[in-house]
Design an enzyme around this catalytic site. Sequence first.
Site, PDB file in Angstrom:
ATOM      1  N   GLY A  95      46.842  11.113  35.749  1.00  0.00           N
ATOM      2  CA  GLY A  95      45.518  10.534  35.541  1.00  0.00           C
ATOM      3  C   GLY A  95      44.682  11.453  34.668  1.00  0.00           C
ATOM      4  O   GLY A  95      43.919  11.008  33.809  1.00  0.00           O
ATOM      5  N   ASN A 133      35.831  10.377  43.820  1.00  0.00           N
ATOM      6  CA  ASN A 133      36.888  10.978  44.635  1.00  0.00           C
ATOM      7  C   ASN A 133      36.371  11.651  45.895  1.00  0.00           C
ATOM      8  O   ASN A 133      37.091  11.792  46.862  1.00  0.00           O
ATOM      9  CB  ASN A 133      37.686  11.977  43.791  1.00  0.00           C
ATOM     10  CG  ASN A 133      36.807  12.956  43.044  1.00  0.00           C
ATOM     11  OD1 ASN A 133      35.874  12.560  42.341  1.00  0.00           O
ATOM     12  ND2 ASN A 133      37.087  14.223  43.211  1.00  0.00           N
ATOM     13  N   GLN A 180      40.754   6.801  41.580  1.00  0.00           N
ATOM     14  CA  GLN A 180      40.552   6.593  43.023  1.00  0.00           C
ATOM     15  C   GLN A 180      40.481   5.107  43.370  1.00  0.00           C
ATOM     16  O   GLN A 180      40.767   4.716  44.496  1.00  0.00           O
ATOM     17  CB  GLN A 180      39.271   7.288  43.490  1.00  0.00           C
ATOM     18  CG  GLN A 180      39.345   8.804  43.488  1.00  0.00           C
ATOM     19  CD  GLN A 180      40.284   9.366  44.548  1.00  0.00           C
ATOM     20  OE1 GLN A 180      40.493   8.763  45.600  1.00  0.00           O
ATOM     21  NE2 GLN A 180      40.864  10.510  44.265  1.00  0.00           N
ATOM     22  N   SER A 223      46.195   6.934  38.079  1.00  0.00           N
ATOM     23  CA  SER A 223      47.202   7.925  38.455  1.00  0.00           C
ATOM     24  C   SER A 223      48.099   7.345  39.538  1.00  0.00           C
ATOM     25  O   SER A 223      47.609   6.678  40.453  1.00  0.00           O
ATOM     26  CB  SER A 223      46.500   9.180  38.972  1.00  0.00           C
ATOM     27  OG  SER A 223      47.437  10.035  39.580  1.00  0.00           O
ATOM     28  N   HIS A 239      50.036   8.716  41.996  1.00  0.00           N
ATOM     29  CA  HIS A 239      50.233   9.266  43.346  1.00  0.00           C
ATOM     30  C   HIS A 239      49.079   9.006  44.299  1.00  0.00           C
ATOM     31  O   HIS A 239      49.055   9.523  45.404  1.00  0.00           O
ATOM     32  CB  HIS A 239      50.542  10.763  43.274  1.00  0.00           C
ATOM     33  CG  HIS A 239      49.382  11.605  42.860  1.00  0.00           C
ATOM     34  ND1 HIS A 239      48.731  12.422  43.753  1.00  0.00           N
ATOM     35  CD2 HIS A 239      48.757  11.763  41.675  1.00  0.00           C
ATOM     36  CE1 HIS A 239      47.749  13.054  43.109  1.00  0.00           C
ATOM     37  NE2 HIS A 239      47.756  12.666  41.856  1.00  0.00           N
ATOM     38  N   THR A 269      59.942  11.851  25.763  1.00  0.00           N
ATOM     39  CA  THR A 269      60.839  10.920  26.436  1.00  0.00           C
ATOM     40  C   THR A 269      60.200  10.401  27.717  1.00  0.00           C
ATOM     41  O   THR A 269      59.625  11.164  28.480  1.00  0.00           O
ATOM     42  CB  THR A 269      62.179  11.626  26.756  1.00  0.00           C
ATOM     43  OG1 THR A 269      62.760  12.025  25.522  1.00  0.00           O
ATOM     44  CG2 THR A 269      63.136  10.713  27.491  1.00  0.00           C
ATOM     45  N   CYS A 274      33.870  27.304  49.636  1.00  0.00           N
ATOM     46  CA  CYS A 274      34.976  28.159  50.041  1.00  0.00           C
ATOM     47  C   CYS A 274      36.331  27.522  49.807  1.00  0.00           C
ATOM     48  O   CYS A 274      37.336  28.204  49.790  1.00  0.00           O
ATOM     49  CB  CYS A 274      34.827  28.535  51.498  1.00  0.00           C
ATOM     50  SG  CYS A 274      33.583  29.798  51.687  1.00  0.00           S
TER      51      CYS A 274
END
Lengths: 394, 157
Positions: free
Chosen positions: A74, A154, A182, A202, A204, A240, A328
């Site tokens: 994506g 997202n 998303q 995308s 996945h 390819t 974090c």
Amino acid sequence: MQKQIIYLDHAATTYVKPEVFEAMKPYFTEEYGNPSSIYSIGRSNRKAVEDARSSVAKSIGAAEPSEIYFTGSGTEADNWAIKGAAMALQKKGKHIITSNIEHPAVMATCEFLQKQGYDITYVKVNEEGLVNPDDVDKAIRPDTILVTIMMANNEIGTIQPIKEIAQVCKKHGVLFHTDAVQAAGNIPIDVKDLGVDLLSVSGHKFYGPKGTGMLYIRKGVKIESLIHGGHQERNRRAGTENVPGIVGFAKALELANENMEAHYKKLKSLRDKALKGITERIPYVRVNGSMEKRLPGNLNLSFRFVEGESVLLMLDMKGIKASSGSACTSGSLDPSHVLLAIGLPHEIAHGSLRLSFGEINTEEDVDYLIDSLDEIISKLRNMSPLYEDFTKGV
Amino acid sequence: MMYSEKVMDHFLNPRNVGEIEDADGVGQVGNAKCGDIMKMYLKIEDGIIKDAKFKTFGCGAAVATSSMATELIKGKTIKEAEMITNKAVMEALDGLPPVKVHCSVLAEEAIAAALQDYKRRNGLIEDDRYEGCQGCCGGCGAQDIRHEHLHDESDDE
């Protein structure tokens, strides 16, 4: 009872559905030919790629299969759309409009172009995370060459008024790209109805394989290529073809489309159950983003007085996999730009948690999540000087 | 990013969490905007730290460094406690990821702030060096002369 893993991070990635994996398998082993070769196992691969292209075109309502270009992700599709349009249209102008809640694939690409002398306008979202199409209208100038605004966010799952923004762009004759990474597989996508010129997806995120993506380029839209080499993808994206990946991508999107209604209903029901349970049991929780215009499986919460990474680590110890907008977890010192964009103060943004439900999740998972969060938040609050000050009325 | 087993242990089973009602010194450093606040309570008798407790708002490393810092200073003299650097806290935890080094600095500063409060209360104040972290986590404040920064690791912040 604790399962080994309760995966609540489907916005990060999904597992590959068994049917998808089965469809891909032959192209790793027996059917390994290069689609560009003329002998039989080459031709069979060419057919597999072109069948996949037709299937994807159908899935997103494209006019022709030739409008579908397979990519490696994506992110690549976003890069191609934005840089490709910027390069192709630089004689017309160097102004690009985007929003302040885009995925890094779009944001960092725009920042890169800014360094190359392009001018970027960041349209601000409202407190629910929504872009106002009028703001896009006002931001368009004679030298505007592209508008790029994501279809669904997202982090907070907000679904943007893409059709309305596309109409604004059309009125001004400006290209419109949307990052639908998303959105794809979670809500219906019909490129003709939406009226977009460019759209990234995308694989996945909807139970397809990683390392696969697609850019829809409406017929007649000219953008420069990023990857030069062979004649693949109609001379526009060399290399390819990832045949098993492309086959898996198409199969997963096809299944997602067939199953869309049930998928939407199930995820929304799990999400709503979680939201209800969590807010009933845990005080001082805030929901981030619009509850109406939202992806069905997305829940983004801020727990006051605690920090997100601590919550994630403790959830992980209980087998629950989730995500956070805290600084974090990002490796930087600032919390999520999306949460700041919708007006959260830093200290609240640090305590945010993203849960994204998927098809494997059950009602029991949600019950376990609620119990676990209740315990974790209370443990962390008991450790928090902010909570101490709050309870003492300081 | 990976935490050592010791960091995870001190995060999941933090030692000395809580408050000391009749503390002899209390120090708070960090701020909510940065996502880290440490508050340290000390019980001091005859110049020796008899007890130390903490409350921390922050990430796993912030909790673990607070926990380890309280462990390191318990039973120590004030002088010994003052010599405990962020590096010592990190070493005792078998290291921290580079982006988390500032948490250990915060722990050192929390000790210093609590000790300073003790001195202030007892008329022992020598200087105003320890006011706690005022800058918003520029990684590791770096104004304090005692910090031993691991610049080779933290420069990428």
